[in-house]
Enzyme design. Structure first.
Site, PDB file in Angstrom:
ATOM      1  N   TRP A   1      43.467  37.181  53.833  1.00  0.00           N
ATOM      2  CA  TRP A   1      43.992  35.611  53.907  1.00  0.00           C
ATOM      3  C   TRP A   1      45.581  35.929  53.521  1.00  0.00           C
ATOM      4  CZ3 TRP A   1      39.789  37.610  51.328  1.00  0.00           C
ATOM      5  CH2 TRP A   1      40.030  38.146  50.113  1.00  0.00           C
ATOM      6  N   ARG A   2      46.078  37.166  53.029  1.00  0.00           N
ATOM      7  CA  ARG A   2      47.485  37.483  52.975  1.00  0.00           C
ATOM      8  C   ARG A   2      48.021  37.328  54.226  1.00  0.00           C
ATOM      9  NH1 ARG A   2      47.372  41.216  47.643  1.00  0.00           N
ATOM     10  NH2 ARG A   2      47.010  39.641  46.174  1.00  0.00           N
TER      11      ARG A   2
ATOM     12  N   GLU B   1      40.496  31.272  48.353  1.00  0.00           N
ATOM     13  CA  GLU B   1      40.613  31.036  46.987  1.00  0.00           C
ATOM     14  C   GLU B   1      39.090  30.391  46.299  1.00  0.00           C
ATOM     15  OE1 GLU B   1      42.704  31.929  44.496  1.00  0.00           O
ATOM     16  OE2 GLU B   1      44.327  32.566  45.990  1.00  0.00           O
TER      17      GLU B   1
ATOM     18  N   THR C   1      34.384  35.898  41.769  1.00  0.00           N
ATOM     19  CA  THR C   1      33.953  36.916  42.756  1.00  0.00           C
ATOM     20  C   THR C   1      35.244  38.083  43.171  1.00  0.00           C
ATOM     21  OG1 THR C   1      32.577  35.290  43.777  1.00  0.00           O
ATOM     22  CG2 THR C   1      32.788  37.352  44.821  1.00  0.00           C
TER      23      THR C   1
ATOM     24  N   LEU D   1      26.554  35.278  47.990  1.00  0.00           N
ATOM     25  CA  LEU D   1      27.647  35.055  47.043  1.00  0.00           C
ATOM     26  C   LEU D   1      27.894  34.372  45.774  1.00  0.00           C
ATOM     27  CD1 LEU D   1      30.737  36.166  48.038  1.00  0.00           C
ATOM     28  CD2 LEU D   1      30.962  33.988  49.126  1.00  0.00           C
ATOM     29  N   GLY D   2      26.908  33.753  45.572  1.00  0.00           N
ATOM     30  CA  GLY D   2      26.352  32.980  44.254  1.00  0.00           C
ATOM     31  C   GLY D   2      27.347  31.628  43.910  1.00  0.00           C
TER      32      GLY D   2
ATOM     33  N   TYR E   1      43.234  25.979  38.796  1.00  0.00           N
ATOM     34  CA  TYR E   1      43.321  27.341  39.390  1.00  0.00           C
ATOM     35  C   TYR E   1      43.587  27.410  40.942  1.00  0.00           C
ATOM     36  CZ  TYR E   1      41.950  31.713  41.394  1.00  0.00           C
ATOM     37  OH  TYR E   1      42.108  32.789  41.954  1.00  0.00           O
TER      38      TYR E   1
ATOM     39  N   ASP F   1      44.774  32.490  35.836  1.00  0.00           N
ATOM     40  CA  ASP F   1      43.126  32.957  35.751  1.00  0.00           C
ATOM     41  C   ASP F   1      42.938  34.042  34.823  1.00  0.00           C
ATOM     42  OD1 ASP F   1      44.542  35.241  36.961  1.00  0.00           O
ATOM     43  OD2 ASP F   1      43.175  35.243  38.682  1.00  0.00           O
TER      44      ASP F   1
ATOM     45  N   CYS G   1      47.367  46.181  34.992  1.00  0.00           N
ATOM     46  CA  CYS G   1      46.949  45.789  33.600  1.00  0.00           C
ATOM     47  C   CYS G   1      45.606  45.345  33.419  1.00  0.00           C
ATOM     48  CB  CYS G   1      47.775  44.524  33.143  1.00  0.00           C
ATOM     49  SG  CYS G   1      47.920  44.220  31.445  1.00  0.00           S
TER      50      CYS G   1
ATOM     51  N   CYS H   1      50.007  51.209  32.106  1.00  0.00           N
ATOM     52  CA  CYS H   1      51.152  51.030  31.479  1.00  0.00           C
ATOM     53  C   CYS H   1      52.454  51.612  31.992  1.00  0.00           C
ATOM     54  CB  CYS H   1      51.449  50.765  30.057  1.00  0.00           C
ATOM     55  SG  CYS H   1      50.192  49.914  29.407  1.00  0.00           S
TER      56      CYS H   1
ATOM     57  N   SER I   1      24.954  33.775  35.503  1.00  0.00           N
ATOM     58  CA  SER I   1      26.175  33.796  34.779  1.00  0.00           C
ATOM     59  C   SER I   1      25.611  33.264  33.393  1.00  0.00           C
ATOM     60  CB  SER I   1      27.205  32.797  35.009  1.00  0.00           C
ATOM     61  OG  SER I   1      26.722  31.537  35.190  1.00  0.00           O
TER      62      SER I   1
END
Ligand code: SF4
Length: 369
Positions: A30-31, A43, A49, A86-87, A126, A144, A202, A209, A312
């Site tokens: 998708w990029r 998204e 996921t 995929l839930g 988001y 997010d 991160c 770091c 979840s």
């Protein structure tokens, strides 16, 4: 004790972060062509996921529904089938609702702003921010889990990130930063850079770091305490349920029930059954559930298989029993529909992952018959 005051978010912070992103970003389908439809779909799939899980789903979905008109014309069962495994299936149902709404009321175009996108089904802050910034260049930040981790570390912010107030405060600070950046800034890239930094460098454990573009301006790094952030309220213990389901065959067909649309896993198919009640054996659960759900009075036979699955907010142990029921009409007393299907038809219908896990054991006796 040294005081590590966090460095301000300024234009230099954006430049360093974007340079790092352009050098290290992962390739994602998708990029490549960030059209509104592709960004929106990715998204929605990426909510809760991992990227690696999403990629094959994204490609299959686009092959079948390449654009908004194709999706809007789709059958809900076909959409759920492509989502199978995929839930969080309400995402798929909302995707279809939003596509139909866009075709009917928005001239088949996506709204181009955060506020406009926010009005569509299944689009929260988001997703609205991600689509508005990546597809339309709006200067609105995405907040997010990855962004919150990077931010709370860089700024040694010890507020509980599960509180909406904390998220709102981080959003406001990032928004103010975006507003002060040159208007030529590619805000979609800046958001993706922050998320990518959280995903790749991160990380929750052992952040790298030494490879971070913000290493010299990060307060948690200076204090040697990155892993102390973000602060989250402890999660409540996850309940566990015993669920028993019945495997009822009649003339080579298996009885299945469709969940009601408003339920969790809504509109997906399953074997009839339900939660064990206190003082009940699992066989008694199956007998009771079959009667309540389908009106059938069954004789419960052998235990066929047991699988475990985590959702979840709870976990289940799911046990399937052979049931004998030579007569009586199955009715949808607690479900959207009931059907008798041949084993070959099971592949065409959407089932929750836990139910799918039972199929090999359930279908075995048929193969041998
Ligand atoms: S320096 Fe370390 S803790 Fe700070 S933002 Fe970078 S990776 Fe995260």
């Amino acid at each position: 004790m040294p005081h590590h005051s966090p460095s301000k978010l300024d234009a230099a912070a954006a430049t360093r972060l974007l340079a790092w992103y352009h050098a290290h970003r992962r390739a994602m389908p998708w990029r490549e062509q960030p059209t509104p439809y592709r960004v929106w779909l990715s998204e929605i799939m990426l909510q809760q996921t991992q990227v690696a899980t999403v990629i094959p789903y994204f490609e299959r979905f686009l092959a079948r529904f390449p654009d908004l008109p194709a999706l809007a014309a789709a059958d809900e069962q076909a959409v759920l089938k492509l989502w199978e495994g995929l839930g969080y299936y309400s995402r798929a149902r909302n995707l279809l609702k939003a596509a139909r709404q866009l075709m009917a009321k928005h001239g088949s175009q996506f709204p181009e702003t955060f506020d406009g996108l926010r009005t569509l089904p299944g689009i929260g802050d988001y997703t609205a921010a991600a689509v508005a910034s990546i597809a339309f260049g709006e200067a609105v930040p995405v907040v997010d889990g990855n962004v919150l981790r990077v931010y709370t570390r860089r700024h040694v912010l010890a507020d509980d990130i599960t509180r909406p107030q904390t998220r709102a405060a981080v959003f406001a600070t990032l928004q103010a930063w975006f507003k002060h950046l040159p208007s030529t800034t590619v805000f979609g890239d800046l958001n993706q850079a922050l998320m990518e930094l959280g995903a790749m460098v991160c990380t929750p454990r052992n952040p790298q770091c030494g490879n971070c573009p913000w290493a010299t301006t990060c307060a948690a790094r200076a204090a040697g305490t990155p892993e102390a952030y973000p602060v989250k309220r402890a999660k409540a213990a996850v309940p566990h349920y015993q669920v028993a389901v019945g495997v009822v065959w009649r003339q080579g067909k298996l009885l299945i029930a469709q969940r009601r649309p408003e339920q969790m896993l809504g509109s997906l198919w399953e074997l009839p059954g339900g939660k064990q009640q206190p003082g009940e054996t699992l066989a008694a659960t199956v007998r009771r559930e079959l009667r309540e759900e389908t009106g059938l009075v069954v004789k419960v036979g052998a235990e066929l298989a047991t699988v475990r699955h985590a959702y979840s907010h709870f976990r289940i142990t799911l046990t399937a029993f052979t049931c004998h029921c030579p007569s009586g009409r199955a009715r949808p007393l607690a479900s959207a529909a009931v059907r008798w299907v041949r084993p070959a038809e099971l592949a065409q219908l959407p089932f929750p992952t836990a139910t799918r896990k039972l199929f090999p054991a359930i279908l075995l006796p048929i193969d041998g018959a």
